[in-house]
Design a protein around this motif. Structure first.
Motif, PDB file in Angstrom:
ATOM      1  N   PRO A 387       0.809  -1.229   0.000  1.00 38.34           N
ATOM      2  CA  PRO A 387       0.000   0.000   0.000  1.00 38.34           C
ATOM      3  C   PRO A 387       0.835   1.268   0.000  1.00 38.34           C
ATOM      4  CG  PRO A 387       0.095  -0.896   2.213  1.00 38.34           C
ATOM      5  CD  PRO A 387       0.835  -1.864   1.321  1.00 38.34           C
ATOM      6  N   LEU A 388       0.238   2.345  -0.502  1.00 39.15           N
ATOM      7  CA  LEU A 388       0.768   3.708  -0.413  1.00 39.15           C
ATOM      8  C   LEU A 388       2.150   3.842  -1.054  1.00 39.15           C
ATOM      9  CD1 LEU A 388      -0.296   4.300   3.293  1.00 39.15           C
ATOM     10  CD2 LEU A 388      -1.536   4.983   1.237  1.00 39.15           C
ATOM     11  N   PHE A 389       2.397   3.058  -2.091  1.00 38.08           N
ATOM     12  CA  PHE A 389       3.683   3.099  -2.777  1.00 38.08           C
ATOM     13  C   PHE A 389       3.880   4.446  -3.477  1.00 38.08           C
ATOM     14  CE2 PHE A 389       6.278   2.420  -6.567  1.00 38.08           C
ATOM     15  CZ  PHE A 389       7.380   1.760  -6.055  1.00 38.08           C
ATOM     16  N   CYS A 390       2.888   4.869  -4.224  1.00 38.64           N
ATOM     17  CA  CYS A 390       3.008   6.134  -4.954  1.00 38.64           C
ATOM     18  C   CYS A 390       3.096   7.320  -3.998  1.00 38.64           C
ATOM     19  CB  CYS A 390       1.829   6.306  -5.914  1.00 38.64           C
ATOM     20  SG  CYS A 390       1.827   5.146  -7.299  1.00 38.64           S
ATOM     21  N   GLU A 391       2.380   7.247  -2.876  1.00 40.29           N
ATOM     22  CA  GLU A 391       2.444   8.333  -1.894  1.00 40.29           C
ATOM     23  C   GLU A 391       3.858   8.469  -1.341  1.00 40.29           C
ATOM     24  OE1 GLU A 391      -1.822   7.210  -2.158  1.00 40.29           O
ATOM     25  OE2 GLU A 391       0.106   6.180  -2.213  1.00 40.29           O
ATOM     26  N   ASN A 426       7.155  -0.806   5.929  1.00 37.09           N
ATOM     27  CA  ASN A 426       6.276  -1.822   5.356  1.00 37.09           C
ATOM     28  C   ASN A 426       6.735  -2.217   3.954  1.00 37.09           C
ATOM     29  OD1 ASN A 426       3.537  -3.304   5.395  1.00 37.09           O
ATOM     30  ND2 ASN A 426       3.402  -2.076   3.545  1.00 37.09           N
ATOM     31  N   LEU A 427       7.168  -1.226   3.164  1.00 38.09           N
ATOM     32  CA  LEU A 427       7.668  -1.522   1.821  1.00 38.09           C
ATOM     33  C   LEU A 427       8.878  -2.453   1.888  1.00 38.09           C
ATOM     34  CD1 LEU A 427       7.868  -1.014  -1.269  1.00 38.09           C
ATOM     35  CD2 LEU A 427       9.256   0.996  -0.739  1.00 38.09           C
ATOM     36  N   LEU A 428       9.833  -2.168   2.769  1.00 37.73           N
ATOM     37  CA  LEU A 428      11.027  -3.004   2.896  1.00 37.73           C
ATOM     38  C   LEU A 428      10.658  -4.425   3.307  1.00 37.73           C
ATOM     39  CD1 LEU A 428      13.499  -0.578   4.742  1.00 37.73           C
ATOM     40  CD2 LEU A 428      13.259  -0.962   2.301  1.00 37.73           C
ATOM     41  N   ILE A 429       9.756  -4.556   4.275  1.00 37.57           N
ATOM     42  CA  ILE A 429       9.391  -5.880   4.773  1.00 37.57           C
ATOM     43  C   ILE A 429       8.653  -6.680   3.706  1.00 37.57           C
ATOM     44  CG2 ILE A 429       7.948  -7.080   6.465  1.00 37.57           C
ATOM     45  CD1 ILE A 429       8.592  -4.766   8.408  1.00 37.57           C
ATOM     46  N   GLU A 489     -13.380  -1.527   5.109  1.00 40.74           N
ATOM     47  CA  GLU A 489     -13.169  -0.626   6.252  1.00 40.74           C
ATOM     48  C   GLU A 489     -12.279   0.562   5.904  1.00 40.74           C
ATOM     49  OE1 GLU A 489     -11.589  -3.242   9.185  1.00 40.74           O
ATOM     50  OE2 GLU A 489     -13.536  -4.162   9.661  1.00 40.74           O
ATOM     51  N   SER A 490     -11.858   0.676   4.638  1.00 40.20           N
ATOM     52  CA  SER A 490     -11.015   1.798   4.167  1.00 40.20           C
ATOM     53  C   SER A 490      -9.742   1.938   5.007  1.00 40.20           C
ATOM     54  CB  SER A 490     -11.811   3.114   4.206  1.00 40.20           C
ATOM     55  OG  SER A 490     -12.919   3.050   3.349  1.00 40.20           O
ATOM     56  N   ARG A 491      -8.994   0.863   5.108  1.00 44.05           N
ATOM     57  CA  ARG A 491      -7.754   0.920   5.874  1.00 44.05           C
ATOM     58  C   ARG A 491      -6.720  -0.002   5.240  1.00 44.05           C
ATOM     59  NH1 ARG A 491      -7.258  -3.687   9.012  1.00 44.05           N
ATOM     60  NH2 ARG A 491      -9.195  -4.899   9.249  1.00 44.05           N
ATOM     61  N   TYR A 492      -5.464   0.243   5.574  1.00 48.90           N
ATOM     62  CA  TYR A 492      -4.351  -0.605   5.152  1.00 48.90           C
ATOM     63  C   TYR A 492      -3.648  -1.149   6.384  1.00 48.90           C
ATOM     64  CZ  TYR A 492      -4.554   1.213   0.345  1.00 48.90           C
ATOM     65  OH  TYR A 492      -4.943   1.545  -0.917  1.00 48.90           O
ATOM     66  N   GLU A 493      -3.247  -2.406   6.319  1.00 51.57           N
ATOM     67  CA  GLU A 493      -2.434  -3.007   7.374  1.00 51.57           C
ATOM     68  C   GLU A 493      -0.962  -2.827   7.007  1.00 51.57           C
ATOM     69  OE1 GLU A 493      -3.254  -4.306  10.241  1.00 51.57           O
ATOM     70  OE2 GLU A 493      -5.431  -4.144   9.945  1.00 51.57           O
ATOM     71  N   LEU A 494      -0.189  -2.264   7.917  1.00 54.79           N
ATOM     72  CA  LEU A 494       1.228  -2.016   7.691  1.00 54.79           C
ATOM     73  C   LEU A 494       2.062  -2.784   8.707  1.00 54.79           C
ATOM     74  CD1 LEU A 494       1.248   1.882   7.177  1.00 54.79           C
ATOM     75  CD2 LEU A 494       1.020   0.103   5.432  1.00 54.79           C
ATOM     76  N   PHE A 495       3.161  -3.360   8.240  1.00 53.88           N
ATOM     77  CA  PHE A 495       4.138  -3.974   9.137  1.00 53.88           C
ATOM     78  C   PHE A 495       5.244  -2.950   9.407  1.00 53.88           C
ATOM     79  CE2 PHE A 495       2.178  -7.644   7.083  1.00 53.88           C
ATOM     80  CZ  PHE A 495       1.859  -8.414   8.193  1.00 53.88           C
ATOM     81  N   VAL A 496       5.519  -2.709  10.678  1.00 60.38           N
ATOM     82  CA  VAL A 496       6.494  -1.700  11.061  1.00 60.38           C
ATOM     83  C   VAL A 496       7.522  -2.328  12.000  1.00 60.38           C
ATOM     84  CG1 VAL A 496       4.879   0.206  10.793  1.00 60.38           C
ATOM     85  CG2 VAL A 496       5.064  -0.940  13.000  1.00 60.38           C
ATOM     86  N   ILE A 497       8.651  -1.631  12.158  1.00 61.07           N
ATOM     87  CA  ILE A 497       9.734  -2.112  13.017  1.00 61.07           C
ATOM     88  C   ILE A 497       9.668  -1.348  14.335  1.00 61.07           C
ATOM     89  CG2 ILE A 497      12.225  -2.431  13.243  1.00 61.07           C
ATOM     90  CD1 ILE A 497      12.360  -2.398  10.176  1.00 61.07           C
TER      91      ILE A 497
END
Length: 591
Positions: A387-391, A426-429, A489-497
């Motif tokens: 998600p949110l790659f272009c942003e 999230n992008l890296l993971i 639900e208009s949401r994205y799940e992100l994995f963070v460190i």
């Protein structure tokens, strides 16, 4: 200092330092890091290729003296410098090292090394030293007028600091050293507290305590600058005491100071600030603390960290290429799949080695070519869903405002940096998951792969198959239930460190277009959710009413009736007993 374009090759065994320095140098004009290497063999191979193709690709080699820890390593570093000078006598070499032994540095100078800077040298001085050496000069503490010669000793840490045009008195020098020491400690603690404040899901009480500590540290830094900076030093620096950026001996701190002195206006500086924070967080534990299995969970922690570092480096190179190509903002969405596919392919190629081979039966197979055959599946299942790659790219390339959680964040705000950092992590993971996925499909149970990459707990065939089955169920649940639910639900799940490991969080973002494209089972799931939302309140009200009625009937009607019956029975039993007693008394009297 010359304005000639500087192209350098960086050689250091510390991946954190390599990436941190490269990120810091991105914002420096007329300077380009053409490559980073971690072994002397790789360095010699790259230099040999450059010598055959175009020797002008590199005009400076920056290297560490061994690993700076053992005497053996330092001697090997000295031998490597001698070998370099024998092979490439015209290539300038600058030592950027933690080594401070006079004998080794004198030996390095005697074999032709052109300059030396200690690790922790402020970035402007380091860049000046690089340019000086690349232009054919020497840099052995020349800014302190203390060149290394056989009859002179190495300058102290005082001599390494930038020298004022007016000599400082002994008391002023002592005061300056005390200030620098205190500022170093405060900055390190402040960076740690700030990083903790950015952790998602932090309890309110912990956040309040950390915010208080941060205010105390800022006040302590201000007081330290006010008390230990003389009026002469203020005039020399032409700044107010309260605004004076403290100098620190750490490279990462020097990078952050450069970025906080002035607003983040250039894209390179904005990217450097973000990537430096990401490098810092990559030193945290990388254990998965979520209930969702990840492909990279099968790797040892050192291999996870190495892969994430590599992807961040490839992302940096890709952003540089996009700036050079002068891509437009409206073109990002068109090339999104290509960009993320190229990032994944570059990560696979460099992580496993372009020409690395593995023996399967009687065949000798190239690992990279085998893994890249899975490109279409990885693109569909993982990469296209990031998600949110272009942003993220528009924020880094064009400094656009960030619209996350239904809020617009200014580019230079701390909130924008915090939100963008989550998207970057999230992008890296997820790209790392994409790198591991084809490995699990084709080479999961190969002994050489298990020994080189896998965690000790997931090395048996049974555990590997159990791990793959869990991933397979994750894909099914994600495709048919979790992803449609997140879209609805208009949401994205992100994995963070986070400090405790890889955690998950969610952010709001409009997903109406994706909702309109759902079909089959995902569409049914959203309809069921909508039906549940529509009927649940009424059903709850009805059940509540029925429950209240049942309770009333059981307690007020049936319960009371049973109570009256029971009371009557007890009273009847009591009356019978009393009658029997009276009869017995009467019979006794007649006798």
């Amino acid at each position: 200092m010359s304005d000639r374009h500087l192209k350098l090759l960086l050689f250091d065994q510390d991946p954190i330092f390599r990436l941190g320095l490269r990120v810091a140098l991105e914002a420096i004009p007329n300077l380009e890091v053409t490559g980073v290497v971690e072994t002397d063999t790789t360095a010699l191979q790259i230099l040999a290729e450059i010598a055959q193709e175009d020797p002008k690709q590199v005009n400076l080699l920056v290297l560490e003296f061994g690993n700076g820890r053992s005497t053996t390593s330092q001697q090997l570093g000295l031998q490597f410098c001698r070998q370099l000078k024998a092979l490439y006598p015209n290539l300038p070499i600058l030592l950027l090292s933690s080594v401070q032994e006079q004998g080794l540095l004198l030996a390095a100078k005697s074999i032709g090394v052109n300059g030396y800077c200690a690790k922790g040298t402020p970035l402007p001085e380091l860049v000046a030293a690089m340019q000086e050496v690349a232009d054919g000069g020497d840099y052995w503490f020349r800014d302190t007028e203390a060149n290394v010669t056989p009859n002179s000793s190495l300058p102290s840490t005082d001599a390494i600091n930038r020298v004022s045009p007016y000599p400082l008195l002994p008391f002023s020098r002592l005061r300056n050293n005390l200030r620098l020491s205190g500022i170093t400690y405060i900055e390190a603690t402040l960076a740690a507290v700030t990083a903790q404040l950015q952790v998602p899901g932090l309890p309110v009480l912990d956040r309040a305590i950390l915010a208080g500590r941060r205010r105390e540290l800022l006040a302590a830094r201000w007081l330290l600058n006010r008390l230990l900076v003389s009026s002469q030093e203020r005039q020399e620096k032409h700044i107010a005491v309260a605004d004076e950026p403290p100098l620190t001996p750490l490279l990462s701190s020097a990078i952050e100071q450069r970025q906080t002195v002035s607003p983040l206006l250039s894209p390179g500086t904005l990217q450097s600030a973000l990537f430096t924070s990401c490098v810092t967080k990559l030193q945290f534990s990388l254990r998965n603390v979520t209930d969702v299995p990840l492909e990279i969970d099968i790797f040892r922690e050192d291999k996870k960290r190495e892969l994430l570092y590599l992807i961040l480096q490839k992302l940096t190179e890709q952003l540089d290429e996009l700036r050079a190509s002068q891509i437009q903002l409206n073109q990002l969405n068109e090339v999104k799949s290509t960009l993320i596919g190229n990032l994944w392919q570059a990560a696979i190629t460099d992580f496993f080695g372009k020409f690395s081979r593995i023996k399967l039966g009687n065949n000798n197979i190239e690992i990279v070519n085998l893994l890249l055959q899975n490109a279409e599946i990885v693109q569909r299942d993982i990469l296209n869903k990031i998600p949110l790659f272009c942003e993220l790219y528009s924020y880094l390339l064009f400094q656009t405002e960030l619209n996350i959680d239904n809020t617009f964040y200014p580019v230079v705000s701390a909130e924008a940096k915090s939100q963008t950092l989550m998207i970057l992590e999230n992008l890296l993971i997820q790209v790392a998951n994409g790198v591991v996925q084809p490995l699990l499909n084709y080479l999961a149970d190969v002994e050489e792969i298990k020994q080189n990459f896998y965690s000790q707990q997931l090395i048996s065939t049974r555990e590997i198959e159990r791990f793959r089955n869990n991933l397979s169920w994750k894909y099914r649940l994600s495709n048919y239930i979790n992803e449609p639910k997140a879209v609805f639900e208009s949401r994205y799940e992100l994995f963070v460190i986070a400090p405790r490991g890889i955690a998950s969080t969610s952010v709001y973002a409009p997903r109406n277009q994706e909702l309109g494209k759902l079909s089959n089972i995902p569409l049914v799931v959203t309809l069921l959710l909508e039906f549940s939302d529509a009927i649940a309140p009424r059903l709850k009200s009805l059940l509540s009413f029925l429950g209240s009625g049942i309770v009333f009937i059981l307690t007020q009607i049936i319960g009371r009736g049973l109570g009256l019956i029971g009371r009557g029975i007890l009273q009847g039993i009591g009356s019978v007993s009393l009658l029997e007693k009276n009869l017995r008394r009467n019979s006794d009297r007649t006798k």
